[in-house]
Each structure stands twice: as C-alpha cells, then as structure tokens.
Design an enzyme around this catalytic site. Structure first.
Site, short mmCIF file in Angstrom:
data_model
loop_
_atom_site.label_atom_id
_atom_site.label_comp_id
_atom_site.label_asym_id
_atom_site.label_seq_id
_atom_site.Cartn_x
_atom_site.Cartn_y
_atom_site.Cartn_z
N HIS A 227 -8.32 1.51 -1.22
CA HIS A 227 -8.55 1.36 -2.65
C HIS A 227 -8.38 -0.11 -3.03
CE1 HIS A 227 -4.22 2.16 -2.26
NE2 HIS A 227 -4.04 1.53 -3.41
N HIS B 271 -7.84 -2.76 -6.16
CA HIS B 271 -7.34 -2.87 -7.53
C HIS B 271 -8.18 -3.91 -8.26
CE1 HIS B 271 -3.32 -0.92 -6.83
NE2 HIS B 271 -3.65 -1.23 -5.59
N GLN C 134 0.85 -1.19 0.00
CA GLN C 134 0.00 0.00 0.00
C GLN C 134 0.88 1.24 0.00
OE1 GLN C 134 -2.75 0.36 3.30
NE2 GLN C 134 -3.86 2.03 2.32
N SER C 135 0.70 2.08 -1.00
CA SER C 135 1.50 3.30 -1.10
C SER C 135 0.66 4.56 -0.94
CB SER C 135 2.27 3.34 -2.42
OG SER C 135 1.37 3.29 -3.51
#
Length: 114
Positions: free
Chosen positions: A100, A102, A94-95
C-alpha cells in the site's frame, strides 16, 4: 489472489467498509483511518502482494497502476502535488503486509522520519 487474514484484501473484497475515493480494475484508493495530512489516502493493488518490492518483482505494470491511481487521487483531492510513501517491513513502519502506498497531500509537508 488474496489472503484470507489480510485486512486490505478484506477491504478490496468489500467485507470491511472503507471510505473509497477512487478505484480501477486493478487498484483501490481509500482514506486512512488515522490521517497524517489533510489528504491521506491508501492506494492498494487488488491482488495481494506482501510489500512494494514483492509487487515490483511480480508485476511492474501493477505497481505503475498503483502509482497512477495515487496521482489521480492527489489531483482529484488537492492540486496534484503529493508524497507517495511505501513502507517495506516492520522496522520501516509497515503494519499491514499488503502493498500500500500512502498518498499525502493538502499541506506543505515536512520531513520527519524518526
């Protein structure tokens, strides 16, 4: 509820452009800028939640709405078969610390976690 420094909150607010493919009152879906599959779309809640575990604890129905939008995207852009990945924490990849998912589709997907 949004965070002023959050990239995805800025996308939701329309402050940063994105290639939006679907939207509801509670969630937004846009193409990933570094796609890892023919269909690679990020689905985010409009409200800021740090990760999927925090979202599930705070608002399970919103998490269900995010998943439903992911399914709609996969159906609209491909054949409805998809992988939905939520990374939770930096070690998992996770960046951006705004929940969110994908949505990956459009090809036979292998399994390659490092």
């Amino acid at each position: 509820m949004s965070q002023p420094d959050c990239l995805f909150c800025k996308i939701v607010a329309g402050e940063i452009p994105a290639d939006v493919v679907a939207s509801t009152d509670r969630a937004l879906a846009f193409r990933d800028i570094d796609p890892q599959a023919p269909v690679h779309v990020l689905v985010v809640p409009r409200e800021h939640h740090r990760d999927v575990a925090a979202l599930a604890a705070a608002d399970p129905q919103l998490l269900a709405d995010v998943v439903a939008l992911g399914q709609q995207v996969a159906t609209d852009l491909d054949e409805g078969e998809f992988r939905l990945i939520f990374n939770t924490g930096a070690r998992s990849g996770q960046s951006v610390f705004h929940t969110h998912g994908h949505v990956l589709a459009g090809a036979r997907l292998g399994w390659t976690p490092a």
